[in-house]
Write an enzyme that holds these catalytic residues in place. Structure first.
Site, PDB file in Angstrom:
ATOM      1  N   ASP A  74      19.199  60.503  68.965  1.00  0.00           N
ATOM      2  CA  ASP A  74      18.724  59.351  69.730  1.00  0.00           C
ATOM      3  C   ASP A  74      19.439  58.057  69.326  1.00  0.00           C
ATOM      4  O   ASP A  74      19.966  57.941  68.214  1.00  0.00           O
ATOM      5  CB  ASP A  74      17.220  59.152  69.503  1.00  0.00           C
ATOM      6  CG  ASP A  74      16.380  60.148  70.273  1.00  0.00           C
ATOM      7  OD1 ASP A  74      16.945  61.089  70.861  1.00  0.00           O
ATOM      8  OD2 ASP A  74      15.144  59.986  70.282  1.00  0.00           O
TER       9      ASP A  74
ATOM     10  N   HIS B 259      18.408  60.456  64.364  1.00  0.00           N
ATOM     11  CA  HIS B 259      18.911  59.200  64.908  1.00  0.00           C
ATOM     12  C   HIS B 259      20.294  58.913  64.330  1.00  0.00           C
ATOM     13  O   HIS B 259      20.699  59.528  63.343  1.00  0.00           O
ATOM     14  CB  HIS B 259      17.951  58.050  64.577  1.00  0.00           C
ATOM     15  CG  HIS B 259      16.581  58.226  65.152  1.00  0.00           C
ATOM     16  ND1 HIS B 259      15.624  59.025  64.544  1.00  0.00           N
ATOM     17  CD2 HIS B 259      16.004  57.724  66.273  1.00  0.00           C
ATOM     18  CE1 HIS B 259      14.512  59.005  65.273  1.00  0.00           C
ATOM     19  NE2 HIS B 259      14.722  58.224  66.328  1.00  0.00           N
TER      20      HIS B 259
END
Length: 274
Positions: A83, A232
């Site tokens: 992400d 992430h």
């Protein structure tokens, strides 16, 4: 001439009469066969696709996993999803995936896409899946109205198209599709064919060290037949990535990218346990 000698002479002449045509036919057949073989080779070469690559290069290309035909699906599947990118870490992440022959899925923010178009082109070229993580990453803006929700992902799609000439229906909502997304926004996305993906293994990398990230994968990934792994684009996540891949493979997972043909996994469908 004696009777026996006359018979022998007639027999010899008969043999020659039969043998010579057969010999001639054999030579002709051999020549014709050679011609046929040469014709086949000529046609075969004519039909081959033309390429500037050497034979060695073509063999190497054919051996790449991405160029192989479909294989039998593994019983244990892991999807590595990333992400918030692209970012300054994206190329490092892509280097690790390339080294380990892994294809992953990137859920990207619109502004970061615009700031890092070359990273997106590389993702596309190397066979990774690309999806969206909104424009604002702000639940108050994203869910102001159902149309606002849709508009953010349509904007991401426009950006991807401008960079790669491609579009995507894969999305991940900021902070997950529950509890923040209203039902009206959920229906609006489904009506427009967007495919919502959450996760069932959060590495907690935003607050964890490299060792803790790997430990989280080891602990929270146990006894799962299918993993949707959330990481992430952070320094500690990059440092933990190769060990994470190793753990998944040692546990027998086939690591795959999400595609638009994959069955969606999200909290609304209740086919994931957060």
């Amino acid at each position: 001439m004696k009777k026996n000698q006359k018979k022998s002479t007639l027999l010899a002449v008969g043999v020659l009469v039969v043998a010579v045509p057969l010999l001639f036919y054999g030579i002709t057949l051999k020549n014709n066969t050679s011609s046929i073989k040469e014709t086949k080779v000529e046609i075969k070469n004519k039909d081959l696709p033309q390429s500037d690559k050497t034979l060695t290069e073509m063999v190497e290309d054919a051996s790449l996993e991405i160029n192989k035909g479909p294989s039998e699906k593994s019983e244990k599947i892991a999807y590595i999803t990333i992400d918030d990118g692209p970012s300054k870490y994206t190329n490092q992440i892509l280097d690790i995936f390339k080294k380990n022959n892994v294809k992953a899925t990137f859920f990207m923010i619109d502004g970061n896409m615009k700031n890092n178009p070359e990273a997106i082109k590389r993702m596309d070229k190397e066979g990774h899946s690309m999806g969206f993580h909104s424009v604002s990453h702000d639940v108050e803006k994203l869910y102001k109205t159902p149309q606002d929700t849709l508009n953010e992902f349509e904007t991401c799609n426009s950006t991807l198209y401008n960079i790669t000439g491609k579009t995507s229906k894969l999305i991940r909502l900021p902070y997950g599709s529950k509890p923040y997304m209203p039902e009206e926004s959920y229906k609006k996305l489904l009506d427009n064919k967007y495919l919502i993906w959450d996760w069932n293994l959060d590495t907690l990398d935003w607050k964890s060290t490299t060792d803790q990230i790997v430990s989280n994968v080891l602990y929270y990934g146990r006894e799962k037949e299918e993993i949707v792994l959330l990481i992430h684009e952070k320094e500690q996540s990059v440092e933990a990535l190769e060990s994470t891949i190793k753990v998944l493979r040692e546990r027998g997972y086939e690591i795959l990218p999400i595609t638009e043909k994959s069955e969606t996994k999200n909290f609304w469908k209740q086919n994931l346990n957060k």
